[in-house]
Scaffold this motif. Structure first.
Motif, PDB file in Angstrom:
ATOM      1  N   THR A 211      24.859  66.738  73.026  1.00 16.08           N
ATOM      2  CA  THR A 211      24.387  67.533  71.894  1.00 16.08           C
ATOM      3  C   THR A 211      23.810  68.847  72.388  1.00 16.08           C
ATOM      4  OG1 THR A 211      23.913  65.595  70.520  1.00 16.08           O
ATOM      5  CG2 THR A 211      22.726  67.617  69.991  1.00 16.08           C
ATOM      6  N   LEU A 212      23.033  68.770  73.465  1.00 18.53           N
ATOM      7  CA  LEU A 212      22.435  69.974  74.039  1.00 18.53           C
ATOM      8  C   LEU A 212      23.517  70.961  74.469  1.00 18.53           C
ATOM      9  CD1 LEU A 212      19.593  71.035  74.646  1.00 18.53           C
ATOM     10  CD2 LEU A 212      19.839  70.136  76.948  1.00 18.53           C
ATOM     11  N   ALA A 213      24.628  70.437  74.964  1.00 17.38           N
ATOM     12  CA  ALA A 213      25.719  71.306  75.414  1.00 17.38           C
ATOM     13  C   ALA A 213      26.579  71.804  74.262  1.00 17.38           C
ATOM     14  CB  ALA A 213      26.590  70.547  76.419  1.00 17.38           C
ATOM     15  N   GLY A 214      26.332  71.314  73.040  1.00  6.95           N
ATOM     16  CA  GLY A 214      27.104  71.756  71.892  1.00  6.95           C
ATOM     17  C   GLY A 214      28.415  71.029  71.712  1.00  6.95           C
ATOM     18  N   ALA A 215      28.609  69.909  72.435  1.00 12.28           N
ATOM     19  CA  ALA A 215      29.872  69.178  72.337  1.00 12.28           C
ATOM     20  C   ALA A 215      29.999  68.426  71.012  1.00 12.28           C
ATOM     21  CB  ALA A 215      30.007  68.198  73.511  1.00 12.28           C
ATOM     22  N   HIS A 216      28.869  68.072  70.417  1.00 10.63           N
ATOM     23  CA  HIS A 216      28.878  67.432  69.102  1.00 10.63           C
ATOM     24  C   HIS A 216      27.527  67.660  68.444  1.00 10.63           C
ATOM     25  CE1 HIS A 216      26.388  64.416  70.943  1.00 10.63           C
ATOM     26  NE2 HIS A 216      27.352  64.037  71.758  1.00 10.63           N
ATOM     27  N   ASP A 217      27.338  67.101  67.252  1.00 17.00           N
ATOM     28  CA  ASP A 217      26.114  67.337  66.484  1.00 17.00           C
ATOM     29  C   ASP A 217      25.364  66.052  66.195  1.00 17.00           C
ATOM     30  OD1 ASP A 217      26.229  70.133  66.267  1.00 17.00           O
ATOM     31  OD2 ASP A 217      27.704  70.005  64.653  1.00 17.00           O
ATOM     32  N   LYS A 218      25.256  65.165  67.194  1.00 19.96           N
ATOM     33  CA  LYS A 218      24.423  63.978  67.017  1.00 19.96           C
ATOM     34  C   LYS A 218      22.975  64.414  66.824  1.00 19.96           C
ATOM     35  CE  LYS A 218      27.255  60.814  69.772  1.00 19.96           C
ATOM     36  NZ  LYS A 218      27.288  59.923  70.965  1.00 19.96           N
ATOM     37  N   PRO A 219      22.231  63.764  65.922  1.00 20.71           N
ATOM     38  CA  PRO A 219      20.849  64.180  65.682  1.00 20.71           C
ATOM     39  C   PRO A 219      19.961  63.960  66.890  1.00 20.71           C
ATOM     40  CG  PRO A 219      21.307  62.111  64.575  1.00 20.71           C
ATOM     41  CD  PRO A 219      22.626  62.616  65.078  1.00 20.71           C
ATOM     42  N   GLY A 220      18.913  64.770  66.996  1.00 26.21           N
ATOM     43  CA  GLY A 220      17.878  64.554  67.991  1.00 26.21           C
ATOM     44  C   GLY A 220      16.744  63.756  67.386  1.00 26.21           C
ATOM     45  N   GLU A 221      15.669  63.625  68.139  1.00 25.64           N
ATOM     46  CA  GLU A 221      14.523  62.849  67.669  1.00 25.64           C
ATOM     47  C   GLU A 221      13.250  63.601  68.035  1.00 25.64           C
ATOM     48  OE1 GLU A 221      13.259  59.095  65.842  1.00 25.64           O
ATOM     49  OE2 GLU A 221      15.287  59.680  66.402  1.00 25.64           O
ATOM     50  N   LEU A 222      12.443  63.938  67.036  1.00 30.89           N
ATOM     51  CA  LEU A 222      11.152  64.564  67.254  1.00 30.89           C
ATOM     52  C   LEU A 222      10.107  63.467  67.340  1.00 30.89           C
ATOM     53  CD1 LEU A 222       9.491  67.203  67.445  1.00 30.89           C
ATOM     54  CD2 LEU A 222       9.247  67.108  64.967  1.00 30.89           C
ATOM     55  N   THR A 223       9.510  63.300  68.511  1.00 31.13           N
ATOM     56  CA  THR A 223       8.579  62.198  68.728  1.00 31.13           C
ATOM     57  C   THR A 223       7.434  62.248  67.727  1.00 31.13           C
ATOM     58  OG1 THR A 223       9.120  62.079  71.069  1.00 31.13           O
ATOM     59  CG2 THR A 223       7.019  61.126  70.389  1.00 31.13           C
ATOM     60  N   GLY A 224       7.183  61.118  67.062  1.00 32.72           N
ATOM     61  CA  GLY A 224       6.126  61.025  66.079  1.00 32.72           C
ATOM     62  C   GLY A 224       6.555  61.431  64.690  1.00 32.72           C
ATOM     63  N   TYR A 225       7.823  61.855  64.540  1.00 31.66           N
ATOM     64  CA  TYR A 225       8.293  62.280  63.213  1.00 31.66           C
ATOM     65  C   TYR A 225       9.497  61.439  62.808  1.00 31.66           C
ATOM     66  CZ  TYR A 225      10.486  65.150  59.618  1.00 31.66           C
ATOM     67  OH  TYR A 225      11.092  65.574  58.466  1.00 31.66           O
ATOM     68  N   SER A 226      10.681  61.886  63.128  1.00 33.50           N
ATOM     69  CA  SER A 226      11.897  61.208  62.702  1.00 33.50           C
ATOM     70  C   SER A 226      13.089  61.928  63.288  1.00 33.50           C
ATOM     71  CB  SER A 226      11.986  61.223  61.159  1.00 33.50           C
ATOM     72  OG  SER A 226      12.212  62.534  60.688  1.00 33.50           O
ATOM     73  N   PRO A 227      14.311  61.481  62.962  1.00 29.24           N
ATOM     74  CA  PRO A 227      15.494  62.226  63.403  1.00 29.24           C
ATOM     75  C   PRO A 227      15.490  63.641  62.838  1.00 29.24           C
ATOM     76  CG  PRO A 227      16.106  60.049  62.600  1.00 29.24           C
ATOM     77  CD  PRO A 227      14.674  60.252  62.242  1.00 29.24           C
ATOM     78  N   ILE A 228      16.048  64.569  63.603  1.00 30.83           N
ATOM     79  CA  ILE A 228      16.144  65.969  63.173  1.00 30.83           C
ATOM     80  C   ILE A 228      17.571  66.456  63.395  1.00 30.83           C
ATOM     81  CG2 ILE A 228      13.714  66.539  63.556  1.00 30.83           C
ATOM     82  CD1 ILE A 228      14.485  67.663  66.269  1.00 30.83           C
ATOM     83  N   PRO A 229      18.024  67.481  62.643  1.00 34.34           N
ATOM     84  CA  PRO A 229      19.380  67.990  62.826  1.00 34.34           C
ATOM     85  C   PRO A 229      19.614  68.476  64.253  1.00 34.34           C
ATOM     86  CG  PRO A 229      18.424  68.840  60.794  1.00 34.34           C
ATOM     87  CD  PRO A 229      17.306  68.152  61.545  1.00 34.34           C
ATOM     88  N   ALA A 230      20.869  68.410  64.673  1.00 29.55           N
ATOM     89  CA  ALA A 230      21.221  68.786  66.045  1.00 29.55           C
ATOM     90  C   ALA A 230      20.814  70.218  66.362  1.00 29.55           C
ATOM     91  CB  ALA A 230      22.721  68.597  66.254  1.00 29.55           C
TER      92      ALA A 230
END
Length: 355
Positions: A211-230
């Motif tokens: 995701t970091l490399a831009g190969a796809h748009d899997k969501p990330g995770e903000l610790t203490g919050y929830s999933p966030i857009p790629a």
């Protein structure tokens, strides 16, 4: 089961009234018959129509008694902006585990599923919500008021961490909640100057390397919050005030940071909190960043490494050590709890990648 039958009746009633000249009065008719407000009646009719037309899997699970109405509402709310096809894809991802989850746990799983099935739409919705940011003053009883700010999750996380850090530096008889409130007022009204470095709070974001490399748009995770857009995850990972934890794109696993000392170092503590996300007592939603890092088997009987560590809120940490509960962690990250009456319960951290 009864709620599912009622939903089908409400939906059928709406359908029949829609074919008549006075269709707009259907909500008023339901409100009068049930002795509820017009808004409440409208919400019931809308939920029923959505379940029947857009979420047949959810309605079927409700009809079998596998989920309750609050869980059905969660799925309707989170899939409301989606196309019917995307809404059913979310159902496919979350309904299997929904019977064992609380409504807040299901909400987290559904948020992640929404980001996975519609990443482009998720980013557009985030931009729309960001454009609607605001601060609202709401009076409450006894001369008090609530001040609510709707801002981005990373900003809210950083602000709260800053308030918490300053509050914990104070030495007085107030509770931590009272200190945080006082620091908030002092900073905004200029009533006090806190003699601390003006360093930015650290925001922890977990993101797949691909995701970091831009190969796809899997969501990330903000610790203490929830999933966030790629896109947000990539932005945070590149920000100097954020710390990133990379996951293996093949397994979704975090790296182990094993140690032989009692107190886990910062890297290992970050790893465990990012992995567990919340307190690992069944049903508890206390964010991991507010939890203790607990040795499942006491040190030095077992080492201080990610396999022997888990996050427990203070209440459940105390319960584990004093109330006759036991817990073990299995190879698939499942935490298996046994109560004093020998009943077993399981909990497992939500995966970062559920494909």
């Amino acid at each position: 089961m009864v709620e599912a039958r009622k939903a089908r009746v409400y939906a059928r009633f709406s359908q029949v009234r829609a074919e008549e000249p006075l269709a707009q009065l259907a909500t008023d008719e339901v409100a009068l018959e049930l002795r509820i407000t017009r808004n409440a009646a409208g919400n019931r009719l809308y939920l029923a129509e959505s379940l029947v037309q857009r979420l047949p899997g959810t309605l079927a699970a409700l009809g079998r008694g596998e989920i309750d109405l609050p869980k059905a509402r969660v799925l309707e709310e989170l899939t409301h902006p989606l196309s019917p096809e995307h809404a059913r894809a979310v159902e496919d991802k979350v309904l299997a585990r929904a019977p064992e989850q609380t409504a807040p746990q299901l909400r987290q799983a559904a948020r992640r599923a929404v980001l996975r099935v519609d990443p482009q739409g998720a980013q557009a919705r985030h931009e729309q919500r960001k454009a609607e940011r605001k601060v609202v003053d709401h009076p409450v009883e006894d001369g008090m008021a609530e001040l609510t700010a709707t801002i981005t999750a990373p900003e809210a996380t950083a602000i709260y961490q800053r308030l918490d850090t300053l509050a914990r530096m104070c030495r007085d008889d107030k509770t931590t909640d009272q200190r945080r409130a006082d620091v908030f007022v002092d900073l905004l009204l200029g009533k006090a100057c806190y003699d601390t470095p003006a360093t930015a709070a650290t925001v922890l974001v977990t993101v797949a390397a691909t995701t970091l490399a831009g190969a796809h748009d899997k969501p990330g995770e903000l610790t203490g919050y929830s999933p966030i857009p790629a896109a947000m995850a990539r932005e945070l990972a590149a920000d100097g005030t954020s710390r990133r934890l990379l996951t293996d794109p093949a397994t979704g696993a975090l790296l182990d940071h094993g140690r032989t000392t009692y107190r886990p170092p910062a890297a290992l503590a970050d790893h465990v909190r990012a992995r567990d996300k919340t307190c690992q007592f069944p049903g508890c939603r206390k964010p991991a960043k507010q939890c203790d890092i607990d040795h499942l088997t006491p040190f030095p009987q077992d080492p201080t490494n990610q396999t022997n560590l888990g996050t427990l809120c203070r209440r459940h940490h105390h319960l584990k050590h004093t109330q006759g509960w036991t817990v073990t962690r299995e190879n698939d990250d499942t935490f298996r709890w046994r109560s004093p009456t020998r009943r077993e319960h399981e909990t497992k951290p939500e995966p970062y990648d559920d494909d």
